[in-house]
Design an enzyme around this catalytic site. Structure first.
Site, PDB file in Angstrom:
ATOM      1  N   LYS A  88       0.228  -1.219   0.012  1.00  0.00           N
ATOM      2  CA  LYS A  88      -0.031   0.163   0.002  1.00  0.00           C
ATOM      3  C   LYS A  88       1.013   1.036  -0.408  1.00  0.00           C
ATOM      4  O   LYS A  88       1.384   1.511   0.711  1.00  0.00           O
ATOM      5  CB  LYS A  88      -1.040   0.409   1.041  1.00  0.00           C
ATOM      6  CG  LYS A  88      -1.810   1.792   1.492  1.00  0.00           C
ATOM      7  CD  LYS A  88      -2.581   0.689   1.998  1.00  0.00           C
ATOM      8  CE  LYS A  88      -3.519   2.078   2.424  1.00  0.00           C
ATOM      9  NZ  LYS A  88      -5.139   1.996   3.287  1.00  0.00           N
TER      10      LYS A  88
ATOM     11  N   ARG B 173     -10.745   9.929   1.776  1.00  0.00           N
ATOM     12  CA  ARG B 173     -10.758  10.393   2.672  1.00  0.00           C
ATOM     13  C   ARG B 173     -12.249  11.702   3.181  1.00  0.00           C
ATOM     14  O   ARG B 173     -12.065  12.282   3.672  1.00  0.00           O
ATOM     15  CB  ARG B 173      -9.323  11.409   2.675  1.00  0.00           C
ATOM     16  CG  ARG B 173      -8.331  10.038   2.732  1.00  0.00           C
ATOM     17  CD  ARG B 173      -6.539  10.539   2.899  1.00  0.00           C
ATOM     18  NE  ARG B 173      -5.845   9.770   2.561  1.00  0.00           N
ATOM     19  CZ  ARG B 173      -4.666  10.319   2.371  1.00  0.00           C
ATOM     20  NH1 ARG B 173      -3.803  11.135   2.649  1.00  0.00           N
ATOM     21  NH2 ARG B 173      -3.693   8.804   2.672  1.00  0.00           N
TER      22      ARG B 173
ATOM     23  N   LYS C  59      -2.401  -1.165  -3.808  1.00  0.00           N
ATOM     24  CA  LYS C  59      -3.133  -0.581  -4.161  1.00  0.00           C
ATOM     25  C   LYS C  59      -1.883   0.855  -4.247  1.00  0.00           C
ATOM     26  O   LYS C  59      -1.472   1.123  -3.284  1.00  0.00           O
ATOM     27  CB  LYS C  59      -3.729  -0.642  -2.349  1.00  0.00           C
ATOM     28  CG  LYS C  59      -4.830   0.923  -2.673  1.00  0.00           C
ATOM     29  CD  LYS C  59      -5.315   0.691  -0.837  1.00  0.00           C
ATOM     30  CE  LYS C  59      -5.419   2.077  -0.951  1.00  0.00           C
ATOM     31  NZ  LYS C  59      -6.271   1.796   1.021  1.00  0.00           N
TER      32      LYS C  59
ATOM     33  N   TYR D  72     -14.977   0.449  -6.799  1.00  0.00           N
ATOM     34  CA  TYR D  72     -16.436   1.871  -7.183  1.00  0.00           C
ATOM     35  C   TYR D  72     -17.457   1.508  -7.788  1.00  0.00           C
ATOM     36  O   TYR D  72     -18.586   1.757  -7.854  1.00  0.00           O
ATOM     37  CB  TYR D  72     -16.152   3.213  -6.799  1.00  0.00           C
ATOM     38  CG  TYR D  72     -15.385   3.126  -5.687  1.00  0.00           C
ATOM     39  CD1 TYR D  72     -15.788   3.133  -3.978  1.00  0.00           C
ATOM     40  CD2 TYR D  72     -13.850   3.564  -5.639  1.00  0.00           C
ATOM     41  CE1 TYR D  72     -15.141   3.677  -3.032  1.00  0.00           C
ATOM     42  CE2 TYR D  72     -12.895   2.992  -4.763  1.00  0.00           C
ATOM     43  CZ  TYR D  72     -13.699   3.473  -3.257  1.00  0.00           C
ATOM     44  OH  TYR D  72     -12.694   3.525  -1.911  1.00  0.00           O
TER      45      TYR D  72
HETATM   46  C1  PBG Z   1      -8.394   3.659   5.298  1.00  0.00           C
HETATM   47  C2  PBG Z   1      -7.616   3.156   4.025  1.00  0.00           C
HETATM   48  C3  PBG Z   1      -7.464   3.942   2.890  1.00  0.00           C
HETATM   49  C4  PBG Z   1      -7.979   3.533   2.007  1.00  0.00           C
HETATM   50  C5  PBG Z   1      -8.310   2.077   2.112  1.00  0.00           C
HETATM   51  N1  PBG Z   1      -8.781   2.315   3.459  1.00  0.00           N
HETATM   52  C6  PBG Z   1      -6.648   5.476   2.786  1.00  0.00           C
HETATM   53  C7  PBG Z   1      -5.377   5.591   3.191  1.00  0.00           C
HETATM   54  O1  PBG Z   1      -4.605   5.212   3.672  1.00  0.00           O
HETATM   55  O2  PBG Z   1      -5.353   6.868   3.868  1.00  0.00           O
HETATM   56  C8  PBG Z   1      -8.217   4.490   0.315  1.00  0.00           C
HETATM   57  C9  PBG Z   1      -9.144   3.331  -0.857  1.00  0.00           C
HETATM   58  C10 PBG Z   1      -9.220   4.672  -1.387  1.00  0.00           C
HETATM   59  O3  PBG Z   1      -8.558   6.341  -2.061  1.00  0.00           O
HETATM   60  O4  PBG Z   1     -10.392   4.685  -2.749  1.00  0.00           O
HETATM   61  N2  PBG Z   1      -6.977   3.406   5.833  1.00  0.00           N
END
Ligand code: PBG
Length: 329
Positions: free
Chosen positions: A197, A207, A252, A317
């Site tokens: 990630k 967010r 991701k 999505y």
């Molecule tokens: C939380 C989380 C995030 C996403 C999924 N779980 C945001 C982040 O790490 O700030 C992002 C998903 C998206 O942008 O669609 N930890």
């Protein structure tokens, strides 16, 4: 392979049936995981940066999931929009068995035991600073955070969550969460680790959806999420998570990281997922809204690209819209 003119690669592209016959990769509704944002109030709320995606109130959740079931989507991923008043420095609301995500999980399980439920494990939807972990003297501390994540995971499993998805990027959390789940009797609850990630700018709309961007402010997550410049480090992350007991790993974001996805699948030959994140979705939606791209065509092409790169499944999505089209084909 023979050369031209013995070989003509266009020969197999001549007719639709022939193209279908030799197609190497396929996208099916069962490849899709549908992220759903949960609203704390009683009305549906639109999210400006995610056109067509709403925060769903608990009262409308069963109707929403009914559609996923009908379309053959195997899993929904739940994300809570925690009211600002319930956010705190220590993210205590994450451990409330009656919080939004746990109530949503219980409601869905009661109505549709046949669909899978995935829940993030991380503190950012609950923390007043917007970070995924506990903050001591400006730094997100690892081991104390992992303790809280273990408790969060067990509480989510008690509510009925099938797949625990740690998205926090703390070191060592997969092993600790695995043993916490096992000790609590949840040997059958699986773990999908957000392994590779990245500290990406593509998470902006998410967010806003969970209301953590204002909390995070100008801060970033670079001390725990990965540097977008790194590939070998992603192998170490995946290796560590697999060693610690992850059942599935994830990359991701998605489209800008197809190389990471492809190499991880080839190296580890392990169930590998990809998250087409909010910013990727927003880009495609915005271009389509301007008439610059054909929405359903780029949607299906982007999702098929993940399958070609090696994904076993995709969090997107677009899940509902894509499944609708795939079911009509
Ligand atoms: C939380 C989380 C995030 C996403 C999924 N779980 C945001 C982040 O790490 O700030 C992002 C998903 C998206 O942008 O669609 N930890």
């Amino acid at each position: 392979m023979p050369h031209y003119p013995q070989s003509r690669l266009r020969r197999l592209r001549r007719w639709p049936w022939l193209r279908d016959l030799v197609q190497e990769h396929h996208l099916r509704p069962t490849d899709l995981i549908w992220p759903i944002f949960i609203a704390s109030g009683s009305t549906r709320e639109s999210i400006p940066s995610l056109p067509g995606v709403d925060r769903i109130p608990l009262g409308e959740l069963v109707g929403e999931v009914a559609e996923a079931v009908k379309l053959g989507i195997p899993v929904v991923a739940l994300f809570p929009a925690t009211p600002a008043g319930l956010k705190s420095e220590d993210a205590a609301e994450a451990l409330n068995p009656d919080n939004l995500i746990n109530r949503a999980t219980a409601i869905i399980k009661a109505a549709y035991p046949e669909i899978g439920i995935l829940c993030d494990v991380a503190l950012d939807p609950y923390s007043s600073h917007g970070h995924d972990g506990l903050v001591h003297e400006g730094y997100v501390v690892n081991d104390a955070t992992v303790e809280v994540l273990c408790r969060q995971a067990v509480i989510q499993a008690q509510a009925g969550c099938d797949i625990i998805a740690p998205s926090d990027m703390m070191d060592g959390r997969i092993g600790r969460i695995r043993s916490a789940l096992d000790h609590a009797g949840f040997q059958q609850v699986s773990i999908m680790a957000y392994s590779a990630k990245y500290a990406s700018a593509f998470y902006g709309p998410f967010r806003q959806a969970v209301g953590s961007s204002a909390n995070l402010g100008a801060a970033d997550k670079k001390t725990y999420q990965m540097n977008p410049a790194n590939l070998e480090e992603a192998f170490r992350e995946v290796n560590m998570d697999i060693q610690e007991g992850a059942d599935m790993v994830m990359v991701k974001p998605g489209m800008p990281y197809l190389d990471v996805l492809c190499q991880i699948k080839q190296r580890f030959q392990f169930p590998t997922f990809v998250y087409q994140v909010s910013g990727e979705f927003a880009m495609l939606k915005a271009a389509a809204a301007n008439g610059w791209l054909n929405e359903s065509a780029v949607m299906l092409e982007s999702l098929l690209a993940f399958k070609r790169a090696g994904a076993d499944g995709i969090l997107t999505y677009f899940a509902r819209d894509a499944a609708r089209i795939l079911n009509e084909l």
